[in-house]
Design an enzyme around this catalytic site. Structure first.
Site, mmCIF file in Angstrom:
data_model
loop_
_atom_site.group_PDB
_atom_site.id
_atom_site.type_symbol
_atom_site.label_atom_id
_atom_site.label_comp_id
_atom_site.label_asym_id
_atom_site.label_seq_id
_atom_site.Cartn_x
_atom_site.Cartn_y
_atom_site.Cartn_z
ATOM 1 N N GLU A 67 0.825 -1.205 0.000
ATOM 2 C CA GLU A 67 0.000 0.000 0.000
ATOM 3 C C GLU A 67 0.866 1.264 0.000
ATOM 4 O OE1 GLU A 67 -2.210 -3.412 1.636
ATOM 5 O OE2 GLU A 67 -0.290 -2.496 2.144
ATOM 6 N N ARG A 276 8.228 -14.560 0.451
ATOM 7 C CA ARG A 276 7.368 -13.413 0.714
ATOM 8 C C ARG A 276 7.750 -12.756 2.045
ATOM 9 N NH1 ARG A 276 5.039 -8.862 -0.079
ATOM 10 N NH2 ARG A 276 3.056 -8.546 0.987
ATOM 11 N N GLY A 320 13.147 -5.641 0.158
ATOM 12 C CA GLY A 320 13.286 -4.455 -0.671
ATOM 13 C C GLY A 320 14.063 -4.637 -1.952
ATOM 14 N N ASN A 345 2.418 -9.306 -6.408
ATOM 15 C CA ASN A 345 2.538 -8.288 -7.443
ATOM 16 C C ASN A 345 3.195 -8.825 -8.722
ATOM 17 O OD1 ASN A 345 2.875 -5.978 -8.956
ATOM 18 N ND2 ASN A 345 3.594 -4.743 -7.256
ATOM 19 N N GLU A 348 5.438 -5.944 -11.305
ATOM 20 C CA GLU A 348 6.870 -5.633 -11.247
ATOM 21 C C GLU A 348 7.692 -6.421 -12.261
ATOM 22 O OE1 GLU A 348 8.096 -5.933 -7.188
ATOM 23 O OE2 GLU A 348 7.401 -3.901 -6.729
#
Length: 457
Positions: A67, A276, A320, A345, A348
């Protein structure tokens, strides 16, 4: 007894002991939540004078990293319209807070959202005193919203999304959520399906608009090969690489069994697994050992001066870096999709032009899935047999997929623009609240937008 009163009774009698049982052991034994627990209990940072923040004050809330990434382009779009606002950003997790501080230096303050208890929420709302409060995606906290409205704040839901998993629950509790939704002034939804679901949950139809997903705006327009991550992971340019990103428990074994089969056809293949949650790394190492595969190389080892050597499996145990790792891939699998987690996602890897495989559980990324499948850069698989078939084909016949890669990248980048559209709505709200003429600056951009997007997104 009102619905809100009943909710608060349950919070104090049923939920409170559960929260203590959840947080206390992790804080005392594992050292987790040390940075965030004070904020969750309603303490604001002492180095910020909230009373001195210039008006208007915009408070944005993003739960965690995903988010926050989606919020970044929205804040920047708001700042492009006007610099004369104060930005406060709250998150629910420490990783989200770290990402917010990294991505959004424009913010005037960073805080943690308190737990949804009146005695914690109300003082924080009064202290921050926002003119406009923006929830990213779907965070419906009854006390938070009630006290914001009591404070005179305008409340907006942006990047709104109602997942397949949560929608049935929302419908069953419609009697509760309808009252919450009626207090929200504006809903900026990701898709027509999300708009329809929100309306069925009880949101006033005239407050709902479809503006797209700001996650598409968070993507870099220029993606040059990431030589630094290649050097860190010691991947040779000619080396075939299978990247399994955002992998969940239940998928570790599937990916490793697949890798064993792939090695029979492609002996020099390198596997990069990105769990994850990095704390799952020991579980991945255990699954590697079960298959008598060579010890994996850990990304954290590079920081200690240890090099990969001949290891053909790398585990990225550092947060990251996943987006950069995708740049190295010959083929990508995105996890949370072969187990019922709603997917992760897939935008990406697509922006790098990578052919991306994913399982049947993609409820949280419906729009992206449809786009990627339509242009041929995304392939849905249903089991390990499918995964083996398509992965082998992509690795052995890369030229067959080359044109699809660029087409897919272009299609993803064309989805950008949601952040600017959302910013226009927010600026118009501020204009109405302050009786200034910001709306005139954005009128030409907004124009026929609602009519256009409501029919096309």
């Amino acid at each position: 007894m009102s619905r809100l009163a009943l909710y608060n009774v349950l919070l104090h009698t049923v939920v409170a002991p559960l929260l203590v049982g959840f947080y206390a052991p992790k804080i005392l034994l594992n050292g987790k939540y040390h940075s965030s627990i004070a904020g969750k209990l309603g303490f604001l940072p002492k180095d910020v004078d909230f009373a001195a923040l210039k008006k208007p004050v915009l408070w944005f809330h993003a739960v965690s990293v995903g988010e926050t990434v989606a919020l970044n382009p929205l804040v920047k779009a708001v700042k492009r319209h006007t610099a004369s606002v104060s930005i406060v950003i709250s998150t629910g997790t420490e990783t989200g807070q770290a990402k917010a501080r990294e991505l959004i230096p424009e913010a005037d303050a960073f805080v943690y959202l308190p737990l949804d208890y009146p005695e914690l929420i109300n003082p924080v709302v009064k202290t921050i005193n926002p003119d406009l409060f923006v929830l990213m995606e779907t965070e419906l906290w009854p006390n938070l919203i009630a006290y914001l409205k009591k404070n005179g704040s305008t409340v907006v839901l942006a990047n709104g999304r109602i997942s397949d998993r949560s929608f049935p629950r929302y419908l069953k509790l419609k009697f509760l959520f309808r009252k919450i939704l009626e207090q929200i002034d504006l809903f900026l939804m990701s898709s027509n399906l999300d708009r329809e679901r929100l309306f069925r949950m009880g949101a006033p139809e005239n407050r709902i608009h479809v503006t797209g997903n700001t996650k598409f705006d968070a993507l870099p327009l220029n993606t040059e090969p990431d030589d630094e991550i290649r050097r860190i992971l010691q991947i040779k340019p000619q080396e075939p690489v299978f990247v399994a990103g955002s992998v969940h428990p239940g998928e570790f074994g599937i990916i490793l069994d697949l890798f064993v089969k792939l090695l029979e056809a492609i002996p020099d293949l390198h596997l990069i697994i990105v769990p994850r949650h990095v704390e799952r790394t020991p579980e991945v190492i255990e699954e590697v050992a079960k298959r008598a595969l060579p010890d994996p190389y850990l990304r954290s080892s590079y920081d200690s001066g240890v090099h990969r050597g001949s290891a053909n499996i790398t585990i990225v145990d550092k947060t990251g870096e996943l987006f950069r790792v995708y740049s190295l891939a010959s083929v990508v699998f995105v996890g949370g999709s072969l187990v019922p987690k709603g997917g992760q996602n897939i935008i990406e890897p697509a922006v790098w032009g990578k052919i991306t495989l994913f399982g049947p559980s993609m409820n949280d990324f419906r729009e992206a899935k449809d786009i990627l499948q339509r242009v041929g850069i995304g392939i849905q698989v249903y089991n390990q047999k499918d995964l083996l078939k398509y992965t082998l084909d992509i690795l052995l016949r890369p030229e067959q997929y080359k044109s699809k890669s660029e087409k897919g990248r272009t299609a993803v980048l064309e989805q950008a623009g949601s952040a600017e559209r959302n910013a226009v709505f927010l600026m118009n709200i501020l204009s109405e609240k302050s009786n200034k003429s910001i709306a005139a600056q954005s009128e030409s951009l907004l124009g026929n937008y609602t009519k256009k997007t409501d029919n096309s997104l």
